[in-house]
Motif scaffolding. Structure first.
Motif, PDB file in Angstrom:
ATOM      1  N   THR A   1       0.828  -1.207   0.000  1.00 28.87           N
ATOM      2  CA  THR A   1       0.000   0.000   0.000  1.00 28.87           C
ATOM      3  C   THR A   1       0.863   1.258   0.000  1.00 28.87           C
ATOM      4  O   THR A   1       0.524   2.239  -0.674  1.00 28.87           O
ATOM      5  N   ASN A   2       1.989   1.243   0.702  1.00 30.61           N
ATOM      6  CA  ASN A   2       2.897   2.393   0.677  1.00 30.61           C
ATOM      7  C   ASN A   2       3.475   2.601  -0.712  1.00 30.61           C
ATOM      8  O   ASN A   2       3.587   3.733  -1.193  1.00 30.61           O
ATOM      9  N   ARG A   3       3.857   1.508  -1.364  1.00 29.64           N
ATOM     10  CA  ARG A   3       4.431   1.613  -2.715  1.00 29.64           C
ATOM     11  C   ARG A   3       3.387   2.117  -3.699  1.00 29.64           C
ATOM     12  O   ARG A   3       3.697   2.920  -4.586  1.00 29.64           O
TER      13      ARG A   3
ATOM     14  N   HIS B   1       1.405   6.504  -7.124  1.00 39.11           N
ATOM     15  CA  HIS B   1       0.349   7.462  -7.452  1.00 39.11           C
ATOM     16  C   HIS B   1       0.880   8.890  -7.386  1.00 39.11           C
ATOM     17  O   HIS B   1       0.561   9.719  -8.248  1.00 39.11           O
ATOM     18  N   ASP B   2       1.687   9.187  -6.373  1.00 40.76           N
ATOM     19  CA  ASP B   2       2.281  10.518  -6.251  1.00 40.76           C
ATOM     20  C   ASP B   2       3.207  10.815  -7.430  1.00 40.76           C
ATOM     21  O   ASP B   2       3.185  11.911  -7.998  1.00 40.76           O
ATOM     22  N   GLU B   3       4.039   9.841  -7.795  1.00 37.78           N
ATOM     23  CA  GLU B   3       4.943  10.024  -8.925  1.00 37.78           C
ATOM     24  C   GLU B   3       4.161  10.248 -10.216  1.00 37.78           C
ATOM     25  O   GLU B   3       4.529  11.106 -11.022  1.00 37.78           O
TER      26      GLU B   3
ATOM     27  N   LEU C   1       1.379  16.400 -14.034  1.00 39.70           N
ATOM     28  CA  LEU C   1       1.435  17.857 -13.912  1.00 39.70           C
ATOM     29  C   LEU C   1       2.556  18.444 -14.762  1.00 39.70           C
ATOM     30  O   LEU C   1       2.379  19.469 -15.428  1.00 39.70           O
ATOM     31  N   ALA C   2       3.709  17.798 -14.748  1.00 41.50           N
ATOM     32  CA  ALA C   2       4.836  18.284 -15.540  1.00 41.50           C
ATOM     33  C   ALA C   2       4.529  18.203 -17.030  1.00 41.50           C
ATOM     34  O   ALA C   2       4.839  19.127 -17.789  1.00 41.50           O
ATOM     35  N   ARG C   3       3.906  17.119 -17.455  1.00 38.85           N
ATOM     36  CA  ARG C   3       3.556  16.961 -18.867  1.00 38.85           C
ATOM     37  C   ARG C   3       2.543  18.013 -19.300  1.00 38.85           C
ATOM     38  O   ARG C   3       2.655  18.585 -20.389  1.00 38.85           O
TER      39      ARG C   3
END
Length: 55
Positions: A11-13, A18-20, A26-28
């Motif tokens: 779940t942490n991974r 998801h954050d990455e 956003l960058a794209r």
């Protein structure tokens, strides 16, 4: 490794991925927006020139 710890790691991974993905999205979108703003004056000039040339 116990199943609870393994589940927490998974779940942490998933949260990290998801954050990455969110940051990458956003960058794209920012790059696409910048390119659109840079090309907008050229498109307007081309459109005006085309109108003048065909009239």
């Amino acid at each position: 490794m116990g199943p609870e710890i393994h589940y927490q790691l998974i779940t942490n991974r998933v949260a990290e991925l998801h954050d990455e993905a969110s940051n990458h999205r956003l960058a794209r979108e920012a790059v696409a927006g910048r390119k659109a703003r840079e090309l907008a004056p050229q498109r307007r000039l081309r459109a005006a020139f085309g109108k003048l040339r065909t009239s």
